[in-house]
Design a protein around this motif. Structure first.
Motif, PDB file in Angstrom:
ATOM      1  N   TRP A   1      19.337  35.258  68.716  1.00 22.18           N
ATOM      2  CA  TRP A   1      19.318  33.947  69.374  1.00 22.18           C
ATOM      3  C   TRP A   1      19.492  34.101  70.869  1.00 22.18           C
ATOM      4  N   THR A   2      18.660  33.436  71.632  1.00 20.94           N
ATOM      5  CA  THR A   2      18.893  33.265  73.067  1.00 20.94           C
ATOM      6  C   THR A   2      18.694  31.770  73.341  1.00 20.94           C
ATOM      7  N   PRO A   3      19.099  31.290  74.488  1.00 21.93           N
ATOM      8  CA  PRO A   3      18.901  29.863  74.759  1.00 21.93           C
ATOM      9  C   PRO A   3      17.422  29.458  74.724  1.00 21.93           C
ATOM     10  N   GLU A   4      16.537  30.437  74.857  1.00 21.25           N
ATOM     11  CA  GLU A   4      15.112  30.103  74.904  1.00 21.25           C
ATOM     12  C   GLU A   4      14.379  30.318  73.577  1.00 21.25           C
ATOM     13  N   ARG A   5      14.928  31.173  72.735  1.00 21.03           N
ATOM     14  CA  ARG A   5      14.138  31.588  71.581  1.00 21.03           C
ATOM     15  C   ARG A   5      15.040  32.083  70.463  1.00 21.03           C
ATOM     16  N   CYS A   6      14.606  31.853  69.220  1.00 25.31           N
ATOM     17  CA  CYS A   6      15.382  32.333  68.087  1.00 25.31           C
ATOM     18  C   CYS A   6      14.426  32.857  67.015  1.00 25.31           C
ATOM     19  N   GLU A   7      14.683  34.066  66.563  1.00 26.77           N
ATOM     20  CA  GLU A   7      13.825  34.671  65.542  1.00 26.77           C
ATOM     21  C   GLU A   7      14.667  35.213  64.399  1.00 26.77           C
ATOM     22  N   MET A   8      14.082  35.157  63.221  1.00 33.15           N
ATOM     23  CA  MET A   8      14.748  35.723  62.047  1.00 33.15           C
ATOM     24  C   MET A   8      13.819  36.717  61.367  1.00 33.15           C
ATOM     25  N   TRP A   9      14.410  37.819  60.955  1.00 32.13           N
ATOM     26  CA  TRP A   9      13.704  38.795  60.124  1.00 32.13           C
ATOM     27  C   TRP A   9      14.435  38.816  58.800  1.00 32.13           C
ATOM     28  N   GLY A  10      13.722  38.562  57.741  1.00 38.06           N
ATOM     29  CA  GLY A  10      14.454  38.633  56.484  1.00 38.06           C
ATOM     30  C   GLY A  10      13.726  37.970  55.351  1.00 38.06           C
TER      31      GLY A  10
ATOM     32  N   THR B   1      12.952  35.395  52.350  1.00 36.62           N
ATOM     33  CA  THR B   1      13.079  33.997  51.966  1.00 36.62           C
ATOM     34  C   THR B   1      11.956  33.665  50.995  1.00 36.62           C
ATOM     35  N   GLN B   2      12.221  32.777  50.067  1.00 37.03           N
ATOM     36  CA  GLN B   2      11.152  32.291  49.189  1.00 37.03           C
ATOM     37  C   GLN B   2      10.471  31.062  49.793  1.00 37.03           C
ATOM     38  N   VAL B   3      11.047  30.543  50.856  1.00 37.14           N
ATOM     39  CA  VAL B   3      10.519  29.307  51.446  1.00 37.14           C
ATOM     40  C   VAL B   3      10.396  29.466  52.967  1.00 37.14           C
ATOM     41  N   PRO B   4       9.385  30.224  53.414  1.00 32.88           N
ATOM     42  CA  PRO B   4       9.288  30.506  54.854  1.00 32.88           C
ATOM     43  C   PRO B   4       9.243  29.245  55.730  1.00 32.88           C
ATOM     44  N   ASP B   5       8.521  28.215  55.293  1.00 29.37           N
ATOM     45  CA  ASP B   5       8.442  27.002  56.117  1.00 29.37           C
ATOM     46  C   ASP B   5       9.817  26.349  56.254  1.00 29.37           C
ATOM     47  N   ALA B   6      10.523  26.247  55.134  1.00 30.18           N
ATOM     48  CA  ALA B   6      11.858  25.638  55.171  1.00 30.18           C
ATOM     49  C   ALA B   6      12.840  26.523  55.934  1.00 30.18           C
ATOM     50  N   ALA B   7      12.666  27.841  55.822  1.00 29.44           N
ATOM     51  CA  ALA B   7      13.541  28.759  56.563  1.00 29.44           C
ATOM     52  C   ALA B   7      13.356  28.566  58.062  1.00 29.44           C
ATOM     53  N   LEU B   8      12.115  28.348  58.467  1.00 28.35           N
ATOM     54  CA  LEU B   8      11.843  28.090  59.895  1.00 28.35           C
ATOM     55  C   LEU B   8      12.531  26.801  60.343  1.00 28.35           C
ATOM     56  N   ASP B   9      12.435  25.768  59.524  1.00 25.80           N
ATOM     57  CA  ASP B   9      13.093  24.498  59.865  1.00 25.80           C
ATOM     58  C   ASP B   9      14.607  24.692  59.974  1.00 25.80           C
ATOM     59  N   THR B  10      15.172  25.422  59.016  1.00 22.67           N
ATOM     60  CA  THR B  10      16.617  25.677  59.035  1.00 22.67           C
ATOM     61  C   THR B  10      17.007  26.478  60.267  1.00 22.67           C
ATOM     62  N   LEU B  11      16.214  27.494  60.547  1.00 22.92           N
ATOM     63  CA  LEU B  11      16.480  28.364  61.701  1.00 22.92           C
ATOM     64  C   LEU B  11      16.482  27.530  62.984  1.00 22.92           C
ATOM     65  N   ALA B  12      15.443  26.708  63.149  1.00 19.49           N
ATOM     66  CA  ALA B  12      15.304  25.913  64.371  1.00 19.49           C
ATOM     67  C   ALA B  12      16.453  24.919  64.497  1.00 19.49           C
ATOM     68  N   SER B  13      16.759  24.293  63.385  1.00 18.85           N
ATOM     69  CA  SER B  13      17.814  23.298  63.409  1.00 18.85           C
ATOM     70  C   SER B  13      19.173  23.922  63.754  1.00 18.85           C
ATOM     71  N   ALA B  14      19.474  25.049  63.128  1.00 14.63           N
ATOM     72  CA  ALA B  14      20.753  25.720  63.403  1.00 14.63           C
ATOM     73  C   ALA B  14      20.771  26.315  64.809  1.00 14.63           C
ATOM     74  N   ALA B  15      19.594  26.716  65.281  1.00 12.30           N
ATOM     75  CA  ALA B  15      19.510  27.328  66.613  1.00 12.30           C
ATOM     76  C   ALA B  15      19.572  26.284  67.716  1.00 12.30           C
ATOM     77  N   GLY B  16      19.309  25.032  67.374  1.00 17.82           N
ATOM     78  CA  GLY B  16      19.250  23.989  68.387  1.00 17.82           C
ATOM     79  C   GLY B  16      18.019  24.116  69.262  1.00 17.82           C
TER      80      GLY B  16
END
Lengths: 152, 726
Positions: free
Chosen positions: B355-364, B366-381
């Motif tokens: 996580w940085t203030p500009e960008r957030c990436e996850m490697w890992g 998941t069975q639900v990549p689209d939902a994981a992206l939403d979760t990632l973005a939401s938690a990352a702000g």
């Protein structure tokens, strides 16, 4: 500093005495083919060879490993050419998710080194690694095929 | 690729797909080094979203569904390659990332992978993707030659124009093909004509699983990476009250001790072992909340009350079962129960987040990549456009990673360590305690029999936990959870009951304990099949009928259900008696769009059960890879029989008691029966294969146990039953 012989190479690692061999191999030596599954020697995903004997590395503290003991991981097993067990596994398409298979292969290769002609009952008794996808049928067939090949 | 001469060379196929960067929408941000990445970075030319062909004729097929061992990656590649008419030996794969999907207007549609839908839910557009790419490649060649495309032929990626004796290759025209307007008048091949699909081909993602080079989520390594291990309140719904970071912050390697959220603390260190050692030593106080004293007995009592409660949710009603039962000549009745189970995939949960203030990436995984992206973005702000999920192959999942709780957790940790990649790893103990468990249910079954022993009515009352009430409240109806009735519905193409009764009532009284439930391979089909199929056997025994003969009578309006049952019965040799000391049982069900049945042959000696043989029959409509369907069906008996024999997560003081494989026993090779698979695709529909067979494993064996011992095991797991004959 602990000195280890891993896949024919002497490596020095600076770790606490109670660090399990598994984590030394994975995080300090950087070989991640050996897997963490349970940490309590139940599942066998962490199986390596120590002087040829299949050993669950997740409960073996590094302080109990001597430099003279030859540790072989999955990366060292088929380094020159694929081990007959790996070949049999490929031929029978044994792996599903694959996570447990490195441990299975290490356990099977050790079993065959000690018992070149195992019966079904031997294989069932000796191969105690856990697979959750359900590859057991092909694991059994794979050990038998590899045994056949190794006997020539 | 039929044999291997050199593992590393062949494994390039696998490395390509392991999350490597590629051109266009896929290439941005930083990436961690994977072996063979250079291969992926060769100039890649996209024909369409599904097909990329390199100048060296390598065909990259994009796989939009997650691979967690079920083999759909290879099946989907076969379907695309079939329509593409390419050289199968040149096929490689690449996993689609959710941000790429989003930025291209969901061209790969739904990336989520569950419900045995990976093949059946995408076969049409994946085949269309291959067929469209083929048409574009041929058109590009035809235009180059100035001839009509209709005069061109294709074989294994070689395009020819027989009339002028010219030929070219996919690799040579791929660049031009991208500019061709995709045709819309495509006709897919008749499955009868398949030569790649429908064949028992080997998986294309195997080799790196055999030499240890496949990088799973747990194996990620990046420069300056830290490792985080979380611990959440062991009583679900409880809170983190306090922790004493100072007690461990001086320990070697420890970097941070972090409050993750209201219920979770994490230690961040330089290695797993140091993080774990510190976490084990960390003084933590929990506010365990109102469920702190709840036990399995309390939960059982709560469910038992539901067996007779009013105003249930009715899932299937024919006639008036209650009135018929009230006036019946004879009523037989039985209560069953099914315990909590943990998914216990071999790879525990993990996610690596930077996580940085500009960008957030996850490697890992998941069975639900689209939902994981939403979760990632939401938690990352951060907006999703500034995030990405790098999808990886998974070391088993079985439904657990349909949740993104661990993605959120990893992101909240990484956010407190800006700039550093943080690999959050769960211990097996945390994975066992913080599962999303196979829900608990009980069932009361009552059958009304007339004077001749014919079934006049059946009432099946299910009481217990709804997965969807916890997981997806938005799909709950005003009456309850429609997913409860898997395998018991009045009709439809997904989960219809295979019996006709003059009067039938199947209803559900929802009782939701605090333990968090989730879809566990097979979901509600598992307990429903045990309840229904064992009770049908009870009716047969109570009326002195052969279990198969009774089913034939009750199933005559359900020929597809009956056909797989007949096949399994024939396979086990139902018409001839088993050898002395052995006994047999049957079960069937429909779920996930497929018809499945199993026959089991067992013996019980001095109270010890031995399962000798299983015959399993499946009609999934179409089979894309027979040897992988075989692997799924035989593997289903490991998962299903592990649960039936041993699987049980019990609750004491509000928390799950089983923390590892020493107390949560699963099947090993010594218990594995021989499984004979009968695959009998009828065509005409597309069903799933990853899950349905799980459900018939337990009732087939339980019915065989009854035949062997006269003992009816109604409460799982079987380890709690005494099978001694005395």
């Amino acid at each position: 500093m602990a000195k280890l012989n891993i896949n024919g190479r002497i490596v020095e690692v600076d770790v606490e005495d109670d660090t399990p061999l598994l984590w030394v191999i994975r995080e300090h030596v950087g070989l991640t083919g050996t897997k963490y599954g349970c940490g309590v020697a139940q599942c066998g995903a962490c199986t390596v060879h120590v002087d040829g004997v299949a050993t669950r590395s997740c409960v073996l503290p590094i302080s109990a490993v001597e430099e003279s003991e030859k540790i072989v991981t999955i990366e060292g097993l088929g380094a020159e050419k694929p081990h007959p067990v790996q070949q049999a596994w490929a031929e029978l398409d044994v792996a599903q998710c694959g996570y447990c298979q490195v441990g299975m292969i290490m356990a099977a290769s050790s079993l065959l080194a000690q018992n070149p002609n195992p019966s079904d009952a031997d294989i069932r008794a000796e191969m105690t690694n856990i697979c959750r996808c359900g590859t057991y049928g092909r694991v059994l067939a794979g050990v038998k095929l590899a045994a056949e090949r190794m006997r020539g | 690729m039929s044999t291997i001469s050199s593992l590393p060379a062949v494994s390039r196929r696998g490395f390509l797909g392991g999350g490597a960067a590629m051109a266009g929408a896929f290439a941005f941000g930083f990436s961690f080094p994977l072996p063979g990445r250079a291969v992926a970075q060769q100039a890649a030319r996209e024909v369409n979203a599904w097909v990329v062909i390199q100048p060296d004729e390598t065909v990259i097929i994009r796989i939009a569904r997650v691979e967690m061992g079920q083999g759909s990656l290879t099946g989907l590649a076969q379907l695309a390659a079939e329509e593409l008419d390419c050289d199968w030996d040149k096929v490689r794969f690449e996993l689609v990332k959710p941000m790429a999907n989003r930025s291209r207007d969901k061209v790969w549609k739904d990336l989520s992978t569950g419900g045995s839908r990976a093949i059946r839910g995408s076969q049409d557009y994946v085949r269309m993707g291959g067929a469209t790419a083929r048409a574009m490649l041929v058109e590009a060649a035809a235009q180059g030659w100035g001839v009509p495309a209709s005069e061109c032929r294709v074989s294994k990626g070689v395009i020819s124009h027989p009339a002028s004796s010219r030929s070219t290759t996919y690799g040579a025209v791929a660049g031009a093909a991208n500019a061709i307007i995709p045709p819309t008048d495509i006709t897919l091949k008749d499955p009868e004509d398949w030569t790649i699909a429908g064949q028992p081909l080997k998986r294309i993602d195997t080799m790196d699983k055999l030499n240890g080079s496949l990088v799973y989520g747990m194996d990620i390594s990046m420069p300056d990476m830290l490792v985080a291990i979380p611990k959440a309140c062991p009583v679900h719904g409880g809170k983190l009250k306090s922790f004493d970071a100072a007690a461990v912050s001086g320990m070697r390697g420890v970097k941070h001790v972090i409050k993750v959220d209201d219920e979770t603390v994490a230690v961040v260190a330089d290695t797993f072992w140091r993080a774990k050692t510190a976490l084990d030593a960390l003084p933590i106080e929990w506010d365990e909340g109102e469920n702190a004293r709840v036990s399995s007995a309390d939960i059982a009592k709560m469910l038992r009350e539901g067996l007779t409660a009013d105003t249930p949710y009715v899932g299937n009603r024919v006639g008036d079962a209650k009135a018929t039962l009230g006036g019946a000549a004879r009523v037989i009745e039985a209560d069953y129960s099914f315990p909590y189970q943990n998914h216990a995939p071999m790879e525990v949960l993990s996610a690596t987040v930077r996580w940085t203030p500009e960008r957030c990436e996850m490697w890992g995984p998941t069975q639900v990549p689209d939902a994981a992206l939403d979760t990632l973005a939401s938690a990352a702000g951060l907006p999703p456009e500034k995030c990405e999920v790098h999808v990886m192959r998974i070391g088993g999942s079985f439904g657990r990673r349909l949740f993104t709780d661990y993605v959120r957790m990893a992101t909240l940790i990484a956010k407190q360590v800006p700039g550093a990649p943080v690999k959050m790893m769960w211990t097996r103990e945390e994975d066992m305690v913080q599962g999303r468990f196979h829900p608990v249910t009980q069932c009361r079954l009552r059958a009304a029999l007339d004077a001749d022993g014919e079934v006049e009515a059946l009432h099946m009352r299910i009481s217990g936990q709804s997965i969807m009430a916890y997981m997806r409240p938005n799909i709950m109806t005003e009456n309850g959870d429609p997913i409860m009735f898997q395998g018991l519905m009045p009709g439809g193409a997904e989960m219809a009951i295979g019996y006709s009764f003059p009067n039938l009532l199947i209803d559900h009284a929802m009782r939701n304990p605090h333990v968090r439930p989730g879809p566990w391979r097979g979901v509600n089909l598992n307990q429903n099949a045990v309840y229904l199929e064992c009770f049908i056997d009870e009716i047969a025994a109570a009326t002195g009928q052969d279990p198969l003969a009774l089913r034939r009578k009750l199933m005559k309006n359900h020929p597809k259900h009956l056909a797989v049952l007949e096949a399994a019965a024939k396979g086990i040799g139902w018409d001839t008696p088993p050898e002395k000391g052995r006994a047999r049982g049957l079960a069937q069900i429909m779920g996930f769009g497929s018809y499945v049945a199993a026959a089991a042959e067992v013996s019980v000696t001095n109270g010890e059960l031995r399962i000798h043989r299983i015959v399993a029959a499946t009609n999934p409509g179409y089979v894309v890879n027979p040897q992988q369907v075989d692997a799924q069906i035989s593997g289903s008996f490991v998962y299903g029989l592990s649960a039936m024999l041993h699987g049980e997560c019990t609750v004491k003081d509000g928390r799950i008691e089983q923390e590892n494989f020493d107390s949560y026993t699963v099947m090993r090779l010594d218990e594995m029966p021989d499984v004979e698979v009968i695959s009998m695709p009828s065509g005409g529909f597309w069903g799933g294969v990853g899950e349905p067979t799980i459900a018939v494993a337990a009732p087939a064996v339980l019915n065989a146990v009854f035949a062997a011992t006269g003992k009816r095991v109604r409460n799982l797991p079987l380890k709690n039953a005494d099978l001694n004959m005395s």
